[in-house]
Write a protein that holds these residues in place. Sequence first.
Motif, PDB file in Angstrom:
ATOM      1  N   ARG A 456      -1.065  -1.659  -0.005  1.00  0.00           N
ATOM      2  CA  ARG A 456      -0.304  -1.995   1.219  1.00  0.00           C
ATOM      3  C   ARG A 456       1.190  -1.830   0.966  1.00  0.00           C
ATOM      4  O   ARG A 456       1.922  -1.358   1.817  1.00  0.00           O
ATOM      5  N   GLU A 457       1.614  -2.217  -0.271  1.00  0.00           N
ATOM      6  CA  GLU A 457       3.042  -2.041  -0.604  1.00  0.00           C
ATOM      7  C   GLU A 457       3.426  -0.565  -0.549  1.00  0.00           C
ATOM      8  O   GLU A 457       4.521  -0.205  -0.128  1.00  0.00           O
ATOM      9  N   ILE A 458       2.491   0.309  -0.960  1.00  0.00           N
ATOM     10  CA  ILE A 458       2.760   1.755  -0.906  1.00  0.00           C
ATOM     11  C   ILE A 458       2.878   2.216   0.550  1.00  0.00           C
ATOM     12  O   ILE A 458       3.643   3.123   0.862  1.00  0.00           O
ATOM     13  N   GLY A 459       2.141   1.558   1.431  1.00  0.00           N
ATOM     14  CA  GLY A 459       2.203   1.950   2.842  1.00  0.00           C
ATOM     15  C   GLY A 459       0.845   2.190   3.481  1.00  0.00           C
ATOM     16  O   GLY A 459       0.762   2.489   4.670  1.00  0.00           O
ATOM     17  N   PHE A 460      -0.222   2.081   2.683  1.00  0.00           N
ATOM     18  CA  PHE A 460      -1.561   2.292   3.226  1.00  0.00           C
ATOM     19  C   PHE A 460      -1.968   1.162   4.188  1.00  0.00           C
ATOM     20  O   PHE A 460      -1.553   0.004   4.018  1.00  0.00           O
ATOM     21  N   ILE A 461      -2.831   1.497   5.135  1.00  0.00           N
ATOM     22  CA  ILE A 461      -3.583   0.482   5.874  1.00  0.00           C
ATOM     23  C   ILE A 461      -4.899   0.364   5.125  1.00  0.00           C
ATOM     24  O   ILE A 461      -5.585   1.377   4.903  1.00  0.00           O
ATOM     25  N   VAL A 462      -5.224  -0.857   4.693  1.00  0.00           N
ATOM     26  CA  VAL A 462      -6.374  -1.005   3.793  1.00  0.00           C
ATOM     27  C   VAL A 462      -7.449  -1.871   4.432  1.00  0.00           C
ATOM     28  O   VAL A 462      -7.154  -2.950   4.967  1.00  0.00           O
TER      29      VAL A 462
END
Length: 480
Positions: A456-462
Amino acid sequence: MVKICCIGAGYVGGPTMAVIAIKCPAIEVVVVDISKPRIDAWNSDTLPIYEPGLDDVVKACRGKNLFFSTDVEKHVAEADIIFVSVNTPTKTRGLGAGKAADLTYWESAARMIADVSKSDKIVVEKSTVPVKTAEAIEKILTHNSKGINYQILSNPEFLAEGTAIEDLFKPDRVLIGGRETPGGQKAVQALKEVYAHWVPEENIITTNLWSAELSKLAANAFLAQRISSVNAMSALCEATGANVSEVSYAIGKDSRIGPKFLNASVGFGGSCFQKDILNLVYICECNGLPEVANYWKQVIKINDYQKSRFVNRVVSSMFNTVSGKKIAVLGFAFKKDTGDTRETPAIDVCKGLVGDKAQVSIYDPQVTEEQIQRDLAMNKFDWDHPMHLQPTSPTAVKQVSVVWDAYEAAKGAHGVCILTEWDEFKKLDYQKIFDNMQKPAFVFDGRNVVDAEKLREIGFIVYSIGKPLDGWLKDMPAVA
Ligand SMILES: NC(=O)c1ccc[n+]([C@@H]2O[C@H](COP(=O)([O-])OP(=O)(O)OC[C@H]3O[C@@H](n4cnc5c(N)ncnc54)[C@H](O)[C@@H]3O)[C@@H](O)[C@H]2O)c1
Ligand SMILES: O=c1ccn([C@@H]2O[C@H](COP(=O)(O)OP(=O)(O)O[C@H]3O[C@H](CO)[C@@H](O)[C@H](O)[C@H]3O)[C@@H](O)[C@H]2O)c(=O)[nH]1
């Protein structure tokens, strides 16, 4: 020298016999099969199945007291103990279709044993069979006996794939069922002596034939039921904000429940669980026990629900359509450390995504493109027949490509689905994956292997099975 012959050189016959051979140097073990390619592979440097530790065991005794042969009749005739470890698929036609075990291969093996035998034999059921199969086999053998004495034993196998060698070296238990007659008990003793070479006596359980046969189906039903129970909880966790890993840990600390087999997943797969439960359901129905049958059927229903729930999450998160979108699938085997794809949940998930017109790009470290295409094209239950009876060149599914690298699979993708818990998926460079994906970039973790917070920190929706949902996912319908 005691001679053992095993009919069926598959996932069970090969490893179990290799371990008997290495543990019992004074016993000659021959594994026979009607499939020449399979036997050729067992005699080559590339064994037909991938199983950690198997190569070393086979290399240590092959050509000494372990042999692989297609000369089925010769080795059966010479053996004192015959293990039968042939396919017992689910019937697809006729009485009991979709549930009952198809005993065609078993029956033909039994008739062949009766034809070629010239001396007394102990015949051991290694395949998983319906309760009372031993009675049918006994009838086939004794009606064709020509004065030969046959003793039938049930010795079900409990190994799990990926840990087969470990399980065979140190089994929780070995189960031997036999007739309660002097002849039956003598045969039980003879088989017990084989296992006693390495299994402590207290771990060798002896029972009557029917208890042994039923215990195999019961063990798998109980194990699968635990997974369906935790998977059912995973849906409730997502709806309430509970975390299924925390729930599993908390309940597993109760020594009466125990910690094993409580990992929520995209669904259980493998050649045994579904098949054996269907078999159990059929036996219950035949015995006039519809309530019991329905109870066990529910384990499979929840498993099917879990797979379709996963597909629905993927589709609904991506604005309710994956049409034309590239979806990377990481992992196709039914669990890590095996190349086996039989009944893998990945088949249903990929079919679901393809059904919604996605372009699916699959990577699995152990599964070939040919296997994946066969699996996606094959009819239900067809996989469980000897290789030469399966369709040879099924039409490839055009929307599916298979690549040999996780980064390649994810390049340009809208979403990544993790369907097998391979260790390497934990260590991937997810920043690199993110940088090369379409945005918003999604990860759907069907095995709870990634660190969702880091992603999530990277930017993914998980989406992680059974874990509190991202804000994005909360707003989307959970089940279509
Ligand atoms: N795979 C597992 O982990 C596992 C574990 C426990 C029990 N079982 C049970 O063991 C049995 C075998 O399973 P498997 O996974 O090894 O299957 P498999 O398909 O890998 O192997 C079965 C082999 O039997 C051969 N065969 C079929 N009929 C034959 C005949 N008449 N003569 C000679 N060879 C014949 C086939 O060619 C095939 O190679 C099944 O009943 C299964 O339910 C499997
Ligand atoms: O907590 C868990 C444990 C397993 N699984 C899944 O369940 C399936 C089956 O796994 P496993 O039981 O480890 O593998 P199998 O090789 O299918 O072994 C089962 O089936 C064999 C065949 O009958 C038996 O001999 C074994 O005892 C029994 O564990 C796989 O898809 C796993 O990913 C989960 O989803 N969650």
